[in-house]
Design a protein around this motif. Structure first.
Motif, PDB file in Angstrom:
ATOM      1  N   ILE A  12       0.839  -1.205   0.000  1.00  0.00           N
ATOM      2  CA  ILE A  12       0.000   0.000   0.000  1.00  0.00           C
ATOM      3  C   ILE A  12       0.870   1.250   0.000  1.00  0.00           C
ATOM      4  O   ILE A  12       0.589   2.228  -0.709  1.00  0.00           O
ATOM      5  CB  ILE A  12      -0.950  -0.024   1.209  1.00  0.00           C
ATOM      6  CG1 ILE A  12      -2.013  -1.120   1.032  1.00  0.00           C
ATOM      7  CG2 ILE A  12      -1.622   1.338   1.409  1.00  0.00           C
ATOM      8  CD1 ILE A  12      -2.830  -1.402   2.275  1.00  0.00           C
ATOM      9  N   ALA A  13       1.948   1.239   0.787  1.00  0.00           N
ATOM     10  CA  ALA A  13       2.836   2.400   0.844  1.00  0.00           C
ATOM     11  C   ALA A  13       3.444   2.710  -0.520  1.00  0.00           C
ATOM     12  O   ALA A  13       3.629   3.874  -0.887  1.00  0.00           O
ATOM     13  CB  ALA A  13       3.940   2.164   1.869  1.00  0.00           C
ATOM     14  N   GLN A  14       3.757   1.677  -1.290  1.00  0.00           N
ATOM     15  CA  GLN A  14       4.337   1.885  -2.616  1.00  0.00           C
ATOM     16  C   GLN A  14       3.331   2.440  -3.606  1.00  0.00           C
ATOM     17  O   GLN A  14       3.630   3.394  -4.343  1.00  0.00           O
ATOM     18  CB  GLN A  14       4.887   0.563  -3.161  1.00  0.00           C
ATOM     19  CG  GLN A  14       6.205   0.138  -2.571  1.00  0.00           C
ATOM     20  CD  GLN A  14       6.799  -1.037  -3.314  1.00  0.00           C
ATOM     21  OE1 GLN A  14       6.162  -1.636  -4.182  1.00  0.00           O
ATOM     22  NE2 GLN A  14       8.021  -1.388  -2.981  1.00  0.00           N
ATOM     23  N   TYR A  15       2.134   1.867  -3.637  1.00  0.00           N
ATOM     24  CA  TYR A  15       1.235   2.156  -4.749  1.00  0.00           C
ATOM     25  C   TYR A  15       0.108   3.132  -4.440  1.00  0.00           C
ATOM     26  O   TYR A  15      -0.495   3.683  -5.356  1.00  0.00           O
ATOM     27  CB  TYR A  15       0.684   0.849  -5.307  1.00  0.00           C
ATOM     28  CG  TYR A  15       1.788  -0.010  -5.868  1.00  0.00           C
ATOM     29  CD1 TYR A  15       2.504   0.410  -6.986  1.00  0.00           C
ATOM     30  CD2 TYR A  15       2.166  -1.197  -5.264  1.00  0.00           C
ATOM     31  CE1 TYR A  15       3.542  -0.344  -7.498  1.00  0.00           C
ATOM     32  CE2 TYR A  15       3.208  -1.961  -5.773  1.00  0.00           C
ATOM     33  CZ  TYR A  15       3.891  -1.527  -6.884  1.00  0.00           C
ATOM     34  OH  TYR A  15       4.929  -2.278  -7.380  1.00  0.00           O
ATOM     35  N   PHE A  16      -0.177   3.375  -3.154  1.00  0.00           N
ATOM     36  CA  PHE A  16      -1.092   4.451  -2.778  1.00  0.00           C
ATOM     37  C   PHE A  16      -0.283   5.683  -2.374  1.00  0.00           C
ATOM     38  O   PHE A  16      -0.696   6.454  -1.533  1.00  0.00           O
ATOM     39  CB  PHE A  16      -2.002   4.004  -1.633  1.00  0.00           C
ATOM     40  CG  PHE A  16      -3.132   3.107  -2.052  1.00  0.00           C
ATOM     41  CD1 PHE A  16      -4.419   3.594  -2.201  1.00  0.00           C
ATOM     42  CD2 PHE A  16      -2.903   1.764  -2.314  1.00  0.00           C
ATOM     43  CE1 PHE A  16      -5.467   2.769  -2.591  1.00  0.00           C
ATOM     44  CE2 PHE A  16      -3.941   0.915  -2.704  1.00  0.00           C
ATOM     45  CZ  PHE A  16      -5.223   1.423  -2.841  1.00  0.00           C
ATOM     46  N   HIS A  17       0.840   5.842  -2.985  1.00  0.00           N
ATOM     47  CA  HIS A  17       1.776   6.918  -2.662  1.00  0.00           C
ATOM     48  C   HIS A  17       1.196   8.269  -3.067  1.00  0.00           C
ATOM     49  O   HIS A  17       0.455   8.383  -4.050  1.00  0.00           O
ATOM     50  CB  HIS A  17       3.096   6.676  -3.398  1.00  0.00           C
ATOM     51  CG  HIS A  17       4.230   7.464  -2.866  1.00  0.00           C
ATOM     52  ND1 HIS A  17       4.516   8.748  -3.299  1.00  0.00           N
ATOM     53  CD2 HIS A  17       5.173   7.181  -1.931  1.00  0.00           C
ATOM     54  CE1 HIS A  17       5.577   9.196  -2.660  1.00  0.00           C
ATOM     55  NE2 HIS A  17       6.003   8.271  -1.838  1.00  0.00           N
TER      56      HIS A  17
END
Length: 355
Positions: free
Chosen positions: A123-128
């Protein structure tokens, strides 16, 4: 008996055929024309939009472009990984060894991670906060260096939503050691097209493709700003406060602010290393985006709330990781509560309904 002339002709023909075959193999491996014109199970073609797929990416001396593919996704094996890399080298004035460079994008198809720790990292990577939401009701986000699309429910695997993701990485290696560098695949519109092309190709191979290919016609949401030094209030929301410490290298990216999605990311910037995610805040609405958070520990103490706003399930999510844990003011829980309260008021979630 075959005459000597015919025998020499046959041998020569075999040698020529072998040379052509060997040449063809070499052309395929190094992206020379005319044989190598598509990558990653046919999802992308040369010169099809993004600069990374064109001649511009091969501008350095000795540049080569190579793709490495796993078996394609299928109904019985709903996973797939493909990497597309451009390598090059230049002379190093301070060393006998050349400077080597590598730019790479990784395409993945498969369900979101099962473990809570791995899911939060995903989530941290792609909901950045640097990523813009896809338009036209598609459940994904796109930046210049990453992209993600949550696929229709027909593609779910083991009760988890499947997604297609793209992520870039780049490095230079020389006498000073290996250094990670920023790398933009293309502009957001180009990366968005790559994402949808990859999604259409992989869904077809996995046997869960919708009736029509996924496409967008509306423009991408433009983010208001680039990243900036993290300050209080965080995410431009009053009451969100952290003790960042003196001389910190925390940067924040205030991302999308729409009725379906709101994001904010905080990273710790480390020289010669990729940025480490330190805090992430997300509001997401809509069944497919909400499904990404299913299976994570729920409740305000875990940074995950579900409510219904106008009949639509809505998720409020917060995760505090490396370096910032325990530094929320007055505490991490209150920082998350303030995010949920503020964003909930903005989108009309004031009725307190439970999902």
């Amino acid at each position: 008996m075959v005459g000597g002339g015919r025998r020499r002709a046959a041998v020569l023909g075999g040698v020529v055929a072998g040379a052509v075959l060997a040449s063809g193999i070499g052309l395929w491996a190094t992206d020379s024309r005319p044989f190598r014109d598509s990558y990653c199970w046919g999802a992308w073609e040369q010169d099809s939009g993004a600069s990374f797929l064109g001649e511009e990416a091969l501008g350095r001396s000795g540049s080569e472009r190579r793709a490495t593919e796993s078996a394609p996704p299928s109904a019985g094996r709903p996973h797939g990984t493909c990497t597309l890399a451009v390598t090059s080298e230049v002379e190093d004035d301070d060393s006998d060894q050349p400077l080597t460079f590598k730019e790479q994008i990784t395409l993945e198809y498969g369900p979101v991670p099962a473990g809570a720790k791995e899911r939060r990292a995903w989530i941290a990577q792609y909901f950045h906060g640097s990523a813009s939401p896809l338009p036209d009701g598609l459940d994904g986000l796109v930046a210049t260096d990453r992209a993600m699309l949550v696929l229709p429910a027909e593609c779910d695997t083991d009760g988890r939503p499947s997604a297609v993701t793209i992520r870039s990485e780049s490095s230079g290696d020389g006498h000073l050691g290996k250094v990670a560098m920023p790398f933009a695949i293309g502009n957001s519109a180009e990366v968005g097209r790559m994402l949808l092309d990859a999604a259409n190709a992989t869904m077809k191979k996995a046997g869960c493709s919708p009736g029509k290919p996924l496409r967008t016609t509306s423009p991408m949401v433009t983010l208001a700003e680039d990243d900036e030094r993290a300050e209080n209030p965080l995410c431009r929301i009053p009451g969100m406060s952290f003790d960042f410490g003196e001389g910190s290298r925390y940067q924040q990216q205030v991302g999308a602010v729409t009725d379906r999605l709101q994001t904010c990311s905080v990273v710790w910037q480390t020289p010669r290393e990729p940025d480490e995610p330190s805090a992430q805040y997300v509001m997401a609405r809509g069944p497919r985006l909400v499904a990404v958070f299913d299976g994570l520990p729920a409740g305000a103490a875990h940074g995950l709330l579900r409510t219904k706003c106008g009949g639509s399930t809505t998720v409020f999510y917060g995760n505090v990781d490396t370096g910032l844990q325990g530094r929320g003011r007055p505490d991490d829980r209150r920082v998350f509560d303030r995010f949920a309260e503020s964003v909930g008021q903005r989108i009309g979630c004031g009725n307190g309904e439970d999902a």
